[in-house]
Design a protein around this motif. Structure first.
Motif, PDB file in Angstrom:
ATOM      1  N   LEU A 285       0.806  -1.226   0.000  1.00  0.00           N
ATOM      2  CA  LEU A 285       0.000   0.000   0.000  1.00  0.00           C
ATOM      3  C   LEU A 285       0.836   1.271   0.000  1.00  0.00           C
ATOM      4  O   LEU A 285       0.393   2.298   0.507  1.00  0.00           O
ATOM      5  CB  LEU A 285      -0.964   0.030   1.182  1.00  0.00           C
TER       6      LEU A 285
ATOM      7  N   LEU B   1      -0.927   4.059  -2.332  1.00  0.00           N
ATOM      8  CA  LEU B   1      -2.125   4.658  -1.744  1.00  0.00           C
ATOM      9  C   LEU B   1      -1.759   5.521  -0.529  1.00  0.00           C
ATOM     10  O   LEU B   1      -2.317   6.602  -0.328  1.00  0.00           O
ATOM     11  CB  LEU B   1      -3.103   3.555  -1.345  1.00  0.00           C
TER      12      LEU B   1
ATOM     13  N   ALA C  63      -4.684   7.479  -9.600  1.00  0.00           N
ATOM     14  CA  ALA C  63      -4.562   6.759  -8.329  1.00  0.00           C
ATOM     15  C   ALA C  63      -4.179   5.300  -8.581  1.00  0.00           C
ATOM     16  O   ALA C  63      -3.321   4.740  -7.896  1.00  0.00           O
ATOM     17  CB  ALA C  63      -5.870   6.823  -7.555  1.00  0.00           C
TER      18      ALA C  63
ATOM     19  N   GLY D 198      -0.867   3.509  -7.337  1.00  0.00           N
ATOM     20  CA  GLY D 198      -0.924   2.294  -6.529  1.00  0.00           C
ATOM     21  C   GLY D 198      -0.024   1.203  -7.077  1.00  0.00           C
ATOM     22  O   GLY D 198       0.684   0.534  -6.323  1.00  0.00           O
TER      23      GLY D 198
ATOM     24  N   GLU E 176      -3.021  -3.813  -5.943  1.00  0.00           N
ATOM     25  CA  GLU E 176      -2.997  -2.512  -5.286  1.00  0.00           C
ATOM     26  C   GLU E 176      -3.422  -1.397  -6.220  1.00  0.00           C
ATOM     27  O   GLU E 176      -3.993  -0.395  -5.790  1.00  0.00           O
ATOM     28  CB  GLU E 176      -1.598  -2.239  -4.729  1.00  0.00           C
TER      29      GLU E 176
ATOM     30  N   SER F 279      -6.313   0.918  -5.064  1.00  0.00           N
ATOM     31  CA  SER F 279      -6.107   2.352  -4.910  1.00  0.00           C
ATOM     32  C   SER F 279      -7.110   3.126  -5.747  1.00  0.00           C
ATOM     33  O   SER F 279      -7.687   4.124  -5.295  1.00  0.00           O
ATOM     34  CB  SER F 279      -4.688   2.741  -5.327  1.00  0.00           C
TER      35      SER F 279
ATOM     36  N   ILE G  16      -9.752   5.734  -4.103  1.00  0.00           N
ATOM     37  CA  ILE G  16      -9.757   7.155  -4.459  1.00  0.00           C
ATOM     38  C   ILE G  16     -11.051   7.512  -5.189  1.00  0.00           C
ATOM     39  O   ILE G  16     -11.639   8.574  -4.961  1.00  0.00           O
ATOM     40  CB  ILE G  16      -8.516   7.495  -5.321  1.00  0.00           C
TER      41      ILE G  16
END
Lengths: 210, 208
Positions: free
Chosen positions: B66, B69, B135, B139, B179, B183, B187
């Motif tokens: 993560l 993010l 995003a 990520g 991810e 993410s 978002i």
């Protein structure tokens, strides 16, 4: 920053934590554990998936420290298996669930009874394959008997310890989250106090996010 | 994989990592506004839990990092948040060593900060869709950057760079994909439900 919402960090992070905790539980559910004890000259073991589900008909391979395969078997309907140890060497028991889950357990040589031969085996033993002189030495059968009964009594304790470790894992997770939130609260409180003392002579001027 | 154990890295790498992480944390704390401390703490808790979920991948196992993010949401505050999360993982679960903590924090937090910059660059003038895509990009790239930094730390300590780097990066490709989607979803949801969420106010032509 913008208005009334800044003081509420929002429910979303909480939801993330909750959802991740749930997935953590699922991943943990797919964990495979093997537990092996010595009873006499036998290695008696059980394999289970972490929330106490026996692993049926899984391949069990026993290797020595050099990687040589000493024995293979499969687990029964209750997830149990039994393998005869023929030499007093380190045994590495590998339980393969067949779907990517593998658990290993090591029985050290000094956990095995003295009546077994040390590694490497003498040529004599290999010659007379059918008749393993495991109990041939006089006066060792009572020792084997004691080993067996102790192993039987210790076994539930080992299983309890195993279950206890899983419980501690969850306590540590919750404890860690608690530490972080406590630290955040402390930092928040301290910065609030600092700002109040800063703010008294003049108006509040905060650094802007560039 | 962001958890390198003790006794693997050489002293110069350890010191460099500690210095970068210390500077990053100091700067992150200086920039962190009081109102955003609860958000940073909650996200540190998310990071702490996320890394406990292990997925089997090839010979070893991987877990969520993560970093992308974290960077997008926290910016420079990612440094102190990641420090706290990794410290507790090391103390409570033995994930990664204590001496090597500086390097581990650096490989996650530095990629987080870089992802923040990337996210802002792509999303600054964009609409909703472009922001969500940015995003997702952040990520995915966050994971790759973290894996690369871990490989670099291993390589500078004299480990076999080629095999280590290949293994680390290869096993993290599925993590990067997961991810990236995660993410983008987070978002996207935040933009729809709570567009004034701290950390997102700079994008979509709202400010600056």
């Amino acid at each position: 920053m913008s208005g009334e919402n800044v003081n509420k960090p929002g429910l979303l992070p909480v939801l993330f934590v909750v959802s991740l905790s749930v997935t953590a539980g699922l991943a943990e559910a797919h964990g495979l554990k093997a537990l092996v004890t010595v009873e006499g000259t036998s290695l008696v073991g059980s394999a289970h998936l972490t929330p106490r589900r026996p692993l049926r008909h899984a391949t069990v391979t026993v290797t020595g420290t050099d990687g040589n395969v000493l024995a293979t078997t499969t687990t029964d309907d209750a997830g149990h298996f039994r393998i005869e140890a023929k030499r007093r060497v380190d045994h590495r028991i590998i339980v393969d669930g067949g779907d990517g889950h593998v658990a290993t357990y090591t029985i050290r040589a000094d956990e095995l009874p003295d009546s077994l031969f040390l590694s490497p085996p003498t040529p004599l033993v290999q010659a007379g394959e059918g008749s393993l002189p495991a109990l041939s030495a006089p006066g060792t059968d009572w020792r084997t008997f004691i080993d067996q009964s102790i192993a039987r009594q210790i076994r539930p304790l080992r299983e309890q310890i195993d279950a206890y470790q899983e419980k501690i894992w969850w306590h540590d997770v919750l404890g860690g989250i608690g530490y972080i939130l406590g630290l955040g609260g402390l930092a928040f409180g301290l910065s609030r106090r600092r700002r109040r003392t800063d703010a008294s002579p003049s108006t509040v001027t905060r650094r802007n996010d560039p | 994989m962001a958890h390198i154990p003790d006794g693997v890295l050489s002293a110069p790498v350890l010191m460099a990592g500690a210095a970068v992480s210390l500077a990053g944390c100091a700067y992150g704390l200086w920039r962190l506004e009081a109102e955003r401390i609860p958000q940073a703490a909650l996200f540190a808790a998310v990071l702490f839990v996320a890394a406990l979920v292990h997925f089997p991948a090839g010979p070893s196992s991987v877990h969520l990092i993560l970093s992308g993010l974290t960077g997008v949401l926290l910016g420079w505050a990612a440094f102190p948040a990641i420090l706290v999360a990794l410290l507790l993982q090391a103390v409570l679960f033995g994930f990664g060593g204590l001496v090597v903590l500086g390097v581990n924090v650096m490989s996650v937090a530095l990629s987080a900060v870089l992802c923040r910059a990337l996210f802002l660059a792509v999303a600054r003038s964009g609409n909703h869709r472009q922001t969500v895509m940015a995003a997702g990009l952040a990520g995915g790239i966050g994971v790759v950057l973290t894996a690369l930094l871990v490989s670099l730390a291993l390589a500078l300590s004299g480990q076999a760079f080629a095999t280590a780097a290949k293994l680390v990066v290869l096993t993290h490709i599925p993590v990067a994909v997961i991810e990236s989607i995660f993410s983008a979803a987070v978002i996207g949801l935040l933009l729809r439900v709570k567009p004034e969420f701290p950390g997102l106010t700079l994008v979509g032509g709202k400010r600056e």
